[in-house]
Design a protein around this motif. Structure first.
Motif, PDB file in Angstrom:
ATOM      1  N   LEU A 131       1.009  -1.321   0.034  1.00 50.20           N
ATOM      2  CA  LEU A 131      -0.249   0.046  -0.387  1.00 50.20           C
ATOM      3  C   LEU A 131       1.202   0.864  -0.071  1.00 50.20           C
ATOM      4  O   LEU A 131       1.998   1.168   1.302  1.00 50.20           O
ATOM      5  CB  LEU A 131      -0.828   0.015   1.214  1.00 50.20           C
ATOM      6  CG  LEU A 131      -2.523   1.020   1.471  1.00 50.20           C
ATOM      7  CD1 LEU A 131      -3.291   1.523   0.137  1.00 50.20           C
ATOM      8  CD2 LEU A 131      -2.117   0.610   3.041  1.00 50.20           C
ATOM      9  N   GLY A 132       1.290   1.912  -1.113  1.00 50.87           N
ATOM     10  CA  GLY A 132       1.533   3.199  -1.276  1.00 50.87           C
ATOM     11  C   GLY A 132       0.750   4.619  -0.610  1.00 50.87           C
ATOM     12  O   GLY A 132       0.308   5.312  -1.933  1.00 50.87           O
ATOM     13  N   ILE A 133       1.012   5.176   0.183  1.00 49.36           N
ATOM     14  CA  ILE A 133      -0.229   6.573   0.159  1.00 49.36           C
ATOM     15  C   ILE A 133       0.155   7.570   0.481  1.00 49.36           C
ATOM     16  O   ILE A 133       0.492   8.412   1.647  1.00 49.36           O
ATOM     17  CB  ILE A 133      -1.225   6.392   1.382  1.00 49.36           C
ATOM     18  CG1 ILE A 133      -0.636   5.675   3.026  1.00 49.36           C
ATOM     19  CG2 ILE A 133      -2.265   5.059   1.171  1.00 49.36           C
ATOM     20  CD1 ILE A 133      -1.148   5.096   4.075  1.00 49.36           C
ATOM     21  N   GLY A 134       2.524   7.657   0.166  1.00 47.38           N
ATOM     22  CA  GLY A 134       2.916   9.018   0.281  1.00 47.38           C
ATOM     23  C   GLY A 134       3.541   8.602  -1.119  1.00 47.38           C
ATOM     24  O   GLY A 134       3.788   7.648  -2.200  1.00 47.38           O
ATOM     25  N   PRO A 135       5.034   9.097  -1.549  1.00 48.64           N
ATOM     26  CA  PRO A 135       5.405   9.332  -2.632  1.00 48.64           C
ATOM     27  C   PRO A 135       6.256   7.927  -2.346  1.00 48.64           C
ATOM     28  O   PRO A 135       6.078   7.198  -1.487  1.00 48.64           O
ATOM     29  CB  PRO A 135       6.708  10.756  -2.037  1.00 48.64           C
ATOM     30  CG  PRO A 135       6.437  11.279  -1.606  1.00 48.64           C
ATOM     31  CD  PRO A 135       4.894  10.810  -0.317  1.00 48.64           C
ATOM     32  N   LEU A 136       6.717   7.399  -3.667  1.00 44.55           N
ATOM     33  CA  LEU A 136       6.139   5.816  -3.690  1.00 44.55           C
ATOM     34  C   LEU A 136       8.392   5.297  -3.807  1.00 44.55           C
ATOM     35  O   LEU A 136       9.160   4.580  -4.069  1.00 44.55           O
ATOM     36  CB  LEU A 136       6.295   5.574  -5.453  1.00 44.55           C
ATOM     37  CG  LEU A 136       4.508   5.860  -5.061  1.00 44.55           C
ATOM     38  CD1 LEU A 136       4.173   5.705  -6.574  1.00 44.55           C
ATOM     39  CD2 LEU A 136       4.300   4.595  -4.330  1.00 44.55           C
ATOM     40  N   THR A 137       8.817   6.870  -2.799  1.00 47.40           N
ATOM     41  CA  THR A 137      10.640   6.406  -2.602  1.00 47.40           C
ATOM     42  C   THR A 137      11.136   5.185  -2.345  1.00 47.40           C
ATOM     43  O   THR A 137      12.295   4.415  -3.255  1.00 47.40           O
ATOM     44  CB  THR A 137      11.030   7.608  -2.163  1.00 47.40           C
ATOM     45  OG1 THR A 137      10.438   8.958  -2.588  1.00 47.40           O
ATOM     46  CG2 THR A 137      12.498   7.457  -2.070  1.00 47.40           C
ATOM     47  N   ILE A 176       2.403  12.050  -6.576  1.00 45.63           N
ATOM     48  CA  ILE A 176       3.447  11.751  -7.346  1.00 45.63           C
ATOM     49  C   ILE A 176       5.006  12.477  -7.799  1.00 45.63           C
ATOM     50  O   ILE A 176       5.603  12.067  -7.902  1.00 45.63           O
ATOM     51  CB  ILE A 176       2.535  11.519  -9.158  1.00 45.63           C
ATOM     52  CG1 ILE A 176       1.676  10.234  -8.293  1.00 45.63           C
ATOM     53  CG2 ILE A 176       3.479  11.200 -10.353  1.00 45.63           C
ATOM     54  CD1 ILE A 176       2.067   9.042  -8.294  1.00 45.63           C
ATOM     55  N   ALA A 177       3.795  13.969  -7.948  1.00 48.85           N
ATOM     56  CA  ALA A 177       4.862  14.542  -7.911  1.00 48.85           C
ATOM     57  C   ALA A 177       6.218  15.356  -6.938  1.00 48.85           C
ATOM     58  O   ALA A 177       6.939  15.911  -7.278  1.00 48.85           O
ATOM     59  CB  ALA A 177       4.198  15.944  -7.852  1.00 48.85           C
ATOM     60  N   GLY A 178       6.019  14.152  -5.931  1.00 48.22           N
ATOM     61  CA  GLY A 178       6.805  14.415  -4.508  1.00 48.22           C
ATOM     62  C   GLY A 178       8.256  13.143  -4.810  1.00 48.22           C
ATOM     63  O   GLY A 178       9.046  13.756  -4.951  1.00 48.22           O
ATOM     64  N   ASP A 179       7.905  12.693  -6.158  1.00 47.49           N
ATOM     65  CA  ASP A 179       8.650  11.833  -6.308  1.00 47.49           C
ATOM     66  C   ASP A 179       8.485  11.451  -7.985  1.00 47.49           C
ATOM     67  O   ASP A 179       8.316   9.738  -7.700  1.00 47.49           O
ATOM     68  CB  ASP A 179       9.704  10.662  -5.828  1.00 47.49           C
ATOM     69  CG  ASP A 179      11.218   9.678  -5.820  1.00 47.49           C
ATOM     70  OD1 ASP A 179      11.293   9.762  -6.945  1.00 47.49           O
ATOM     71  OD2 ASP A 179      11.371   9.230  -5.176  1.00 47.49           O
ATOM     72  N   PRO A 180       8.539  12.320  -8.526  1.00 48.54           N
ATOM     73  CA  PRO A 180       8.016  11.389  -9.941  1.00 48.54           C
ATOM     74  C   PRO A 180       8.622  10.454 -10.487  1.00 48.54           C
ATOM     75  O   PRO A 180       7.864   9.474 -11.155  1.00 48.54           O
ATOM     76  CB  PRO A 180       8.703  12.953 -10.912  1.00 48.54           C
ATOM     77  CG  PRO A 180       8.178  14.012 -10.310  1.00 48.54           C
ATOM     78  CD  PRO A 180       8.845  13.459  -8.813  1.00 48.54           C
ATOM     79  N   GLU A 181       9.978  10.173 -10.430  1.00 46.08           N
ATOM     80  CA  GLU A 181      11.154   9.371 -10.747  1.00 46.08           C
ATOM     81  C   GLU A 181      10.510   7.879  -9.854  1.00 46.08           C
ATOM     82  O   GLU A 181      11.069   7.159 -11.661  1.00 46.08           O
ATOM     83  CB  GLU A 181      12.958   9.505 -11.035  1.00 46.08           C
ATOM     84  CG  GLU A 181      13.232  10.342 -11.962  1.00 46.08           C
ATOM     85  CD  GLU A 181      12.698  11.921 -11.102  1.00 46.08           C
ATOM     86  OE1 GLU A 181      12.529  13.057 -12.426  1.00 46.08           O
ATOM     87  OE2 GLU A 181      12.392  12.199 -10.038  1.00 46.08           O
TER      88      GLU A 181
END
Length: 315
Positions: A131-137, A176-181
């Motif tokens: 479950l990813g509910i923040g940036p996906l780093t 997504i904008a938090g870590d687009p890569e």
């Protein structure tokens, strides 16, 4: 003689990557007490606020809920992009509106999050849901460092991305904008990916009357009522929009959502569109399922009932 047969219900093993954050607190609370979920670990990451706060918020929540799920400290910054913050919405510490008692660090498991997650996933007899509910780093680091981990992951469920306009920039959603890569790595990992985009969070909501029902749900309800009451919608709408818990809803009550397959690409080079989710529903090479609609009334009832269950489970 009548023989009673006991049916063993297998809980879905779950790992949560989160950046609490008010709505993250609600999503974690529901997940920790859901009868169909077995939360194996929580990985706080930077996001809404800095890692030092998201980590402490996670520990504080567990102390409040009387749970003992292991916590692994995640990434403190994005892979490439400059770090952003949503402290203006969630407060400096991320949980404006409720004073949690400060917890110790006894639940923290040492080690690099990617490695700790990898070991837990590969050791699990059941495929693990992410479950990813923040940036996906942290998930991107996991997938790049240990690509074979995909074989023991059931699916990755995300709150993030946007079909139309964004909430961080005109065309980019915050997570997504938090870590687009990192997001681009995830969408091209080969995993089964389900997405609750910004539009679903904008539509899913609880009314002031439903907020009163939440407040009546014991100590847990009062905690969430206090946090959500601190949110003020920019347009003055008295209803409270629900974002991160929609991703939990995709796991626990998928029947209230309308899903469509699409190919998702994350814009990494645009001067004005960096971090935008390019969601192509016409593609013949889909890499994700996107929630495009939600039954608002059924979702709100599930949300309230889940809070009641959480309060009853808190010993």
């Amino acid at each position: 003689m009548k023989v009673e047969r006991k049916i063993l219900m297998t809980k879905k093993p779950l790992i949560i990557s989160t950046d609490p954050g008010i709505d993250d607190i609600a999503a974690m609370t529901i997940s920790l007490f859901a009868k169909d979920l077995d939360v194996k670990m929580i990985v706080p990451t930077w996001g809404n606020v800095a890692l030092e706060y998201t980590l402490q918020n996670t520990l504080n929540l567990e102390k409040f809920l009387h749970t003992e799920v292991p916590v692994v400290s995640g990434a403190s910054q994005p892979l490439v992009a400059p770090k952003i913050s949503a402290a203006s919405v969630h407060g400096k510490t991320g949980v404006a509106g409720f004073d949690f008692e400060e917890a110790t660090e006894e639940l923290i498991v040492p080690g690099l999050a990617a490695t700790v997650m990898y070991n837990a996933i590969m050791d699990s007899p059941e495929k693990v849901t992410l479950l990813g509910i923040g940036p996906l780093t942290d998930y991107a680091l996991l997938l790049k460092q240990y690509p074979n981990v995909v074989e023991n992951i059931e699916e990755l469920v995300i709150m993030g991305g946007n079909i139309g306009r964004g909430n961080h920039s005109p065309l980019a959603e915050y997570n997504i904008a938090g870590d687009p890569e990192a997001a681009q790595v995830v969408f091209h990992s080969g995993l089964k990916v389900k997405v609750a985009p910004l539009e679903i969070g904008n539509k899913a909501h609880v009314t002031p009357e439903q907020m009163k029902q939440i407040k009546a749900c014991g100590a847990v309800g009062n905690m969430l009522y206090s946090l959500f009451s601190n949110i003020r919608e920019p347009d003055g709408d008295p209803r409270i929009k629900i974002f991160d818990p929609t991703a939990v809803g995709l796991i626990l009550c998928p029947e209230v959502f309308t899903m469509k397959k699409a190919n998702v690409e994350i814009e990494l080079a645009g001067r004005y569109t960096y971090g935008a989710s390019v969601i192509d529903f016409m593609s013949d090479k889909p890499n994700a399922e996107i929630a495009t609609d939600v039954d608002v009334d059924k979702f709100a009832q599930w949300f309230i009932n889940s809070i009641k269950v959480a309060d009853q489970g808190r010993i």
